[in-house]
Design an enzyme around this catalytic site. Structure first.
Site, PDB file in Angstrom:
ATOM      1  N   ARG A 304     -10.427   0.208  -9.570  1.00  0.00           N
ATOM      2  CA  ARG A 304     -10.030  -1.211  -9.520  1.00  0.00           C
ATOM      3  C   ARG A 304      -8.643  -1.408 -10.142  1.00  0.00           C
ATOM      4  O   ARG A 304      -7.868  -2.243  -9.680  1.00  0.00           O
ATOM      5  CB  ARG A 304     -11.048  -2.073 -10.268  1.00  0.00           C
ATOM      6  CG  ARG A 304     -12.458  -2.006  -9.718  1.00  0.00           C
ATOM      7  CD  ARG A 304     -12.586  -2.734  -8.388  1.00  0.00           C
ATOM      8  NE  ARG A 304     -13.972  -2.698  -7.939  1.00  0.00           N
ATOM      9  CZ  ARG A 304     -14.477  -1.822  -7.068  1.00  0.00           C
ATOM     10  NH1 ARG A 304     -13.682  -0.887  -6.569  1.00  0.00           N
ATOM     11  NH2 ARG A 304     -15.735  -1.878  -6.708  1.00  0.00           N
ATOM     12  N   LYS A 339     -13.405  -6.830  -9.474  1.00  0.00           N
ATOM     13  CA  LYS A 339     -14.647  -6.830  -8.714  1.00  0.00           C
ATOM     14  C   LYS A 339     -15.729  -6.050  -9.447  1.00  0.00           C
ATOM     15  O   LYS A 339     -15.533  -4.910  -9.859  1.00  0.00           O
ATOM     16  CB  LYS A 339     -14.396  -6.202  -7.341  1.00  0.00           C
ATOM     17  CG  LYS A 339     -15.627  -6.191  -6.443  1.00  0.00           C
ATOM     18  CD  LYS A 339     -15.310  -5.561  -5.104  1.00  0.00           C
ATOM     19  CE  LYS A 339     -16.548  -5.488  -4.221  1.00  0.00           C
ATOM     20  NZ  LYS A 339     -16.264  -4.866  -2.901  1.00  0.00           N
TER      21      LYS A 339
END
Length: 353
Positions: A304, A339
């Site tokens: 991420r 996320k």
């Protein structure tokens, strides 16, 4: 007419011209190529200059006798494979035993019977050809084994490859502390859609080969490449307490090296990099097309950090910033929505202090 197995080169060593002539005529009639030497010294010189399939050797010669020739051949690894038939008027048992002990394959008394000579020469040459083919097959097998091992090392880290070769059927490891890096080439998908296949592959190959050299330089391990993405781990199979620092150095070096590349459309190459450190799980999955991979929260966050980073930068989470901020310069980016993790405080790695 000589068969393929008979097209061999034989060295005849004797100080008597008539004997050499007789042997040469007999052997050439059988289709062999024959070279001659008048004494042992000449014989050794010829043996060192070119390969021979067989040697017929007299014992009593000037300068260097047959015993001395056999002794020198036994001492030279490159000459040990040449079979030797001693043909001598010296017929006492002691001489025969001595020649055999020095490596002679056979011993024929003078005057020799041509039929017996032909049989002994043919048998010894056939044995040598079989040994030569066996050695060629063994070299071929060794070459193929080396190629297979190199292919395995191109797919797996060396310690993992060794474990698979040793017979481990399940490779699954848990590491309490490792560093993970993800890098991605910004805009490369659009470039790949416009460029030729050769341009895409050559560009990726040049960049990733440079990254491979940097990974090796900093003592880390490439895990895999997926498309234009590149993944590295540190402190897993090659334990080192400073793996996080080494990974930070690698990330900075990768950014610098990427700036030196230009795509075939002349646009600069930019990369995004994300790093994280912590516990990971690693293992090999699959049987036919297996792959070595990493799992866990540490891996997900590193991914991420890369995916939500900025071109030309190295993004890290708070936990890695706290670990490295005494030795590296950072710029706070702020909180971003990650996320699966929610909001996280992140930082941009700038360089060494």
């Amino acid at each position: 007419m000589a068969t393929d197995s008979e097209k061999s080169t034989i060295l005849v060593v004797d100080d008597t011209d008539d004997v050499r002539d007789l042997l040469r005529m007999q052997l050439e009639f059988q289709g062999y190529q024959v070279l001659e030497a008048r004494n042992g010294r000449q014989a050794i010189d010829l043996l060192c200059k070119q390969p021979f399939d067989l040697m017929l050797l007299d014992i009593m010669m000037p300068e260097m006798n047959g015993y001395e020739v056999l002794e020198q051949m036994r001492a030279e690894p490159g000459l040990q494979r040449v079979p030797v038939v001693v043909i001598s008027a010296v017929q006492d048992l002691e001489s025969v035993v001595r020649c055999i002990e020095l490596g002679a394959a056979d011993y024929l008394p003078k005057p020799f019977k041509t039929t017996l000579l032909r049989a002994r020469v043919g048998a010894l040459l056939e044995q040598k050809h079989l040994r030569d083919r066996e050695q060629a097959y063994l070299r071929m097998i060794e070459d193929e084994r080396a190629k297979s091992e190199q292919l395995l090392l191109n797919v797996l880290p060396a310690p993992i490859a060794q474990r698979l070769k040793a017979g481990e059927t399940v490779i699954a490891d848990s590491c309490p502390d490792a560093s993970v890096l993800f890098a991605d080439l910004v805009g490369f998908t659009d470039f790949a859609g416009r460029a030729s296949a050769a341009e895409v592959v050559n560009t990726l190959n040049g960049i990733f080969m440079t990254f491979d050299e940097l990974v090796e330089k900093y003592g880390l391990e490439k895990v895999k490449t997926t498309g234009d993405a590149y993944m590295v781990v540190g402190g897993l199979n090659l334990p080192r307490p400073d793996h996080a620092e080494a990974m930070a150095d690698l990330a900075l070096a990768m950014c610098t090296s990427a700036d030196s590349f230009h795509r075939t459309d002349q646009l600069p190459v930019k990369i995004r990099i994300g790093i994280n450190a912590g516990p990971v799980v690693a293992g090999v999955i699959g049987k036919k097309k297996f792959i070595y991979d990493l799992w866990g929260d540490t891996v997900n966050v590193a991914s991420r950090m890369e995916a939500q980073g900025l071109p030309g930068t190295v993004q890290v989470p708070e936990v890695l910033f706290q670990r490295l901020n005494t030795g590296f310069e950072f710029r706070q980016r702020g909180r971003i929505d990650v996320k699966g993790k929610g909001e996280m405080q992140t930082y941009m790695l700038l360089g060494r202090k």
